[in-house]
Design a protein around this motif. Structure first.
Motif, PDB file in Angstrom:
ATOM      1  N   TRP A  15       1.305  -1.033   0.041  1.00  0.00           N
ATOM      2  CA  TRP A  15       0.253  -0.212   0.108  1.00  0.00           C
ATOM      3  C   TRP A  15       0.830   1.100   0.155  1.00  0.00           C
ATOM      4  N   PHE A  16       2.142   1.493   1.003  1.00  0.00           N
ATOM      5  CA  PHE A  16       3.250   1.808   0.552  1.00  0.00           C
ATOM      6  C   PHE A  16       3.160   2.579  -0.941  1.00  0.00           C
ATOM      7  N   TYR A  17       3.450   2.445  -1.280  1.00  0.00           N
ATOM      8  CA  TYR A  17       3.635   2.125  -2.430  1.00  0.00           C
ATOM      9  C   TYR A  17       3.092   1.947  -3.618  1.00  0.00           C
ATOM     10  N   ILE A  18       2.017   2.178  -3.965  1.00  0.00           N
ATOM     11  CA  ILE A  18       0.832   2.321  -4.778  1.00  0.00           C
ATOM     12  C   ILE A  18       0.006   3.821  -4.391  1.00  0.00           C
ATOM     13  N   ALA A  19       0.008   3.812  -2.868  1.00  0.00           N
ATOM     14  CA  ALA A  19      -0.018   5.122  -1.731  1.00  0.00           C
ATOM     15  C   ALA A  19      -0.961   6.376  -3.084  1.00  0.00           C
ATOM     16  N   GLU A  20      -1.499   7.054  -3.073  1.00  0.00           N
ATOM     17  CA  GLU A  20      -1.087   8.088  -4.200  1.00  0.00           C
ATOM     18  C   GLU A  20      -1.838   9.518  -3.168  1.00  0.00           C
ATOM     19  N   SER A  21      -1.547   9.721  -1.984  1.00  0.00           N
ATOM     20  CA  SER A  21      -1.653  10.626  -1.538  1.00  0.00           C
ATOM     21  C   SER A  21      -0.828  10.448   0.017  1.00  0.00           C
ATOM     22  N   ALA A  22       0.127  11.213   0.417  1.00  0.00           N
ATOM     23  CA  ALA A  22       1.267  11.541   1.296  1.00  0.00           C
ATOM     24  C   ALA A  22       0.768  10.989   2.755  1.00  0.00           C
ATOM     25  N   PRO A  23      -0.334  11.083   3.441  1.00  0.00           N
ATOM     26  CA  PRO A  23      -0.514  10.476   4.779  1.00  0.00           C
ATOM     27  C   PRO A  23      -1.149   9.724   4.706  1.00  0.00           C
ATOM     28  N   LEU A  24      -1.409   8.925   3.830  1.00  0.00           N
ATOM     29  CA  LEU A  24      -1.507   7.369   3.376  1.00  0.00           C
ATOM     30  C   LEU A  24      -0.070   6.710   3.399  1.00  0.00           C
ATOM     31  N   ALA A  25       0.551   7.412   2.650  1.00  0.00           N
ATOM     32  CA  ALA A  25       1.563   6.809   2.385  1.00  0.00           C
ATOM     33  C   ALA A  25       2.282   6.727   3.581  1.00  0.00           C
ATOM     34  N   ILE A  26       2.568   7.574   4.384  1.00  0.00           N
ATOM     35  CA  ILE A  26       3.162   7.624   5.574  1.00  0.00           C
ATOM     36  C   ILE A  26       2.853   6.387   6.642  1.00  0.00           C
ATOM     37  N   GLY A  27       1.478   7.003   6.670  1.00  0.00           N
ATOM     38  CA  GLY A  27       0.826   5.477   7.861  1.00  0.00           C
ATOM     39  C   GLY A  27       0.702   4.381   7.104  1.00  0.00           C
ATOM     40  N   CYS A  28       1.100   4.034   5.761  1.00  0.00           N
ATOM     41  CA  CYS A  28       1.630   2.267   5.022  1.00  0.00           C
ATOM     42  C   CYS A  28       2.570   2.480   5.943  1.00  0.00           C
ATOM     43  N   TYR A  29       3.716   3.366   5.557  1.00  0.00           N
ATOM     44  CA  TYR A  29       5.251   3.209   5.709  1.00  0.00           C
ATOM     45  C   TYR A  29       5.786   3.164   7.182  1.00  0.00           C
ATOM     46  N   PHE A  30       4.870   3.653   8.479  1.00  0.00           N
ATOM     47  CA  PHE A  30       4.900   3.549   9.466  1.00  0.00           C
ATOM     48  C   PHE A  30       4.692   2.013   9.881  1.00  0.00           C
ATOM     49  N   ILE A  31       3.309   1.350   9.721  1.00  0.00           N
ATOM     50  CA  ILE A  31       2.769   0.377   9.749  1.00  0.00           C
ATOM     51  C   ILE A  31       4.144  -1.324   9.487  1.00  0.00           C
ATOM     52  N   ALA A  32       4.598  -0.963   8.289  1.00  0.00           N
ATOM     53  CA  ALA A  32       5.574  -1.411   7.657  1.00  0.00           C
ATOM     54  C   ALA A  32       6.703  -1.632   8.094  1.00  0.00           C
ATOM     55  N   VAL A  33       7.336  -0.321   8.360  1.00  0.00           N
ATOM     56  CA  VAL A  33       8.572  -0.971   9.024  1.00  0.00           C
ATOM     57  C   VAL A  33       8.683  -1.037  10.533  1.00  0.00           C
ATOM     58  N   LEU A  34       7.633  -1.058  10.834  1.00  0.00           N
ATOM     59  CA  LEU A  34       7.474  -1.640  12.540  1.00  0.00           C
ATOM     60  C   LEU A  34       7.351  -3.192  12.623  1.00  0.00           C
ATOM     61  N   PHE A  35       6.286  -3.358  11.688  1.00  0.00           N
ATOM     62  CA  PHE A  35       6.602  -5.577  11.182  1.00  0.00           C
ATOM     63  C   PHE A  35       7.792  -5.575  10.958  1.00  0.00           C
ATOM     64  N   GLN A  36       8.467  -4.677   9.776  1.00  0.00           N
ATOM     65  CA  GLN A  36       8.982  -5.412   8.980  1.00  0.00           C
ATOM     66  C   GLN A  36      10.564  -5.240  10.026  1.00  0.00           C
ATOM     67  N   SER A  37      11.099  -4.711  10.861  1.00  0.00           N
ATOM     68  CA  SER A  37      12.005  -4.025  11.786  1.00  0.00           C
ATOM     69  C   SER A  37      12.276  -5.247  12.986  1.00  0.00           C
ATOM     70  N   CYS A  38      11.213  -6.261  12.787  1.00  0.00           N
ATOM     71  CA  CYS A  38      10.438  -7.492  14.344  1.00  0.00           C
ATOM     72  C   CYS A  38      11.814  -8.399  14.099  1.00  0.00           C
ATOM     73  N   TYR A  39      12.186  -8.059  12.772  1.00  0.00           N
ATOM     74  CA  TYR A  39      13.697  -9.115  13.285  1.00  0.00           C
ATOM     75  C   TYR A  39      14.883  -9.775  13.425  1.00  0.00           C
ATOM     76  N   LEU A  40      15.307  -8.824  13.778  1.00  0.00           N
ATOM     77  CA  LEU A  40      16.516  -7.848  14.159  1.00  0.00           C
ATOM     78  C   LEU A  40      16.963  -8.699  15.722  1.00  0.00           C
ATOM     79  N   GLY A  41      15.718  -8.451  16.246  1.00  0.00           N
ATOM     80  CA  GLY A  41      16.371  -8.903  18.185  1.00  0.00           C
ATOM     81  C   GLY A  41      15.781 -10.369  18.032  1.00  0.00           C
ATOM     82  N   PRO A  42      14.476 -11.035  17.557  1.00  0.00           N
ATOM     83  CA  PRO A  42      14.270 -12.107  17.592  1.00  0.00           C
ATOM     84  C   PRO A  42      15.800 -13.192  17.575  1.00  0.00           C
ATOM     85  N   THR A  43      16.440 -12.682  16.109  1.00  0.00           N
ATOM     86  CA  THR A  43      17.386 -13.133  15.072  1.00  0.00           C
ATOM     87  C   THR A  43      18.547 -12.602  15.455  1.00  0.00           C
TER      88      THR A  43
END
Length: 136
Positions: A15-43
């Motif tokens: 959704w971040f990559y295809i979002a047409e509005s900046a607020p939607l893109a920023i919100g999607c990016y925040f959630i994506a990064v939050l969940f995607q970065s979770c691998y570091l600690g457990p790894t």
């Protein structure tokens, strides 16, 4: 856990990559990064648990080397190459298309983490995260 959290992150990344509005893109990016970065600690916790005592720093260093070579070396270079390849067809959207292609590899990462968890569970049958009543 990592496979599940990366699975949650993937739609938000798309959704971040295809979002047409900046607020939607920023919100999607925040959630994506939050969940995607979770691998570091457990790894790194897993590396420290599995590595022999005198090899923990070496294993952590090798892991960081691979993460940085792929994530900061190969990844951006590949995105740039794909963007250049897509430029004649997609024009200004070529970078977006290149990022979507790279995001399409996320299910492979999810599958690898899931398979690793199954493999580790088979190798350590005596280790159970829940304590049984007999153990107390």
């Amino acid at each position: 856990m990592i496979a599940g959290l990366k699975t949650i992150a993937l739609p938000f990344l798309i959704w971040f990559y295809i979002a047409e509005s900046a607020p939607l893109a920023i919100g999607c990016y925040f959630i994506a990064v939050l969940f995607q970065s979770c691998y570091l600690g457990p790894t790194f916790a897993l590396i420290q648990t599995l590595a022999p005592l005198r090899m923990r720093a070496v294993w952590a260093a090798i892991t960081l080397l691979v993460i940085n070579l792929v994530g900061l070396g190969l990844g951006p270079t590949l995105v740039g190459i794909l963007s250049d390849v897509f430029a004649p067809q997609y024009g200004e959207d070529s970078l977006r298309q290149a990022l979507l292609v790279i995001a399409a590899a996320t299910p492979l990462a999810i599958f690898c983490y899931w398979q690793a968890s199954r493999c580790l569970a088979r190798q350590q049958p005596g280790r159970n995260t829940a304590r049984s009543p007999a153990a107390t």
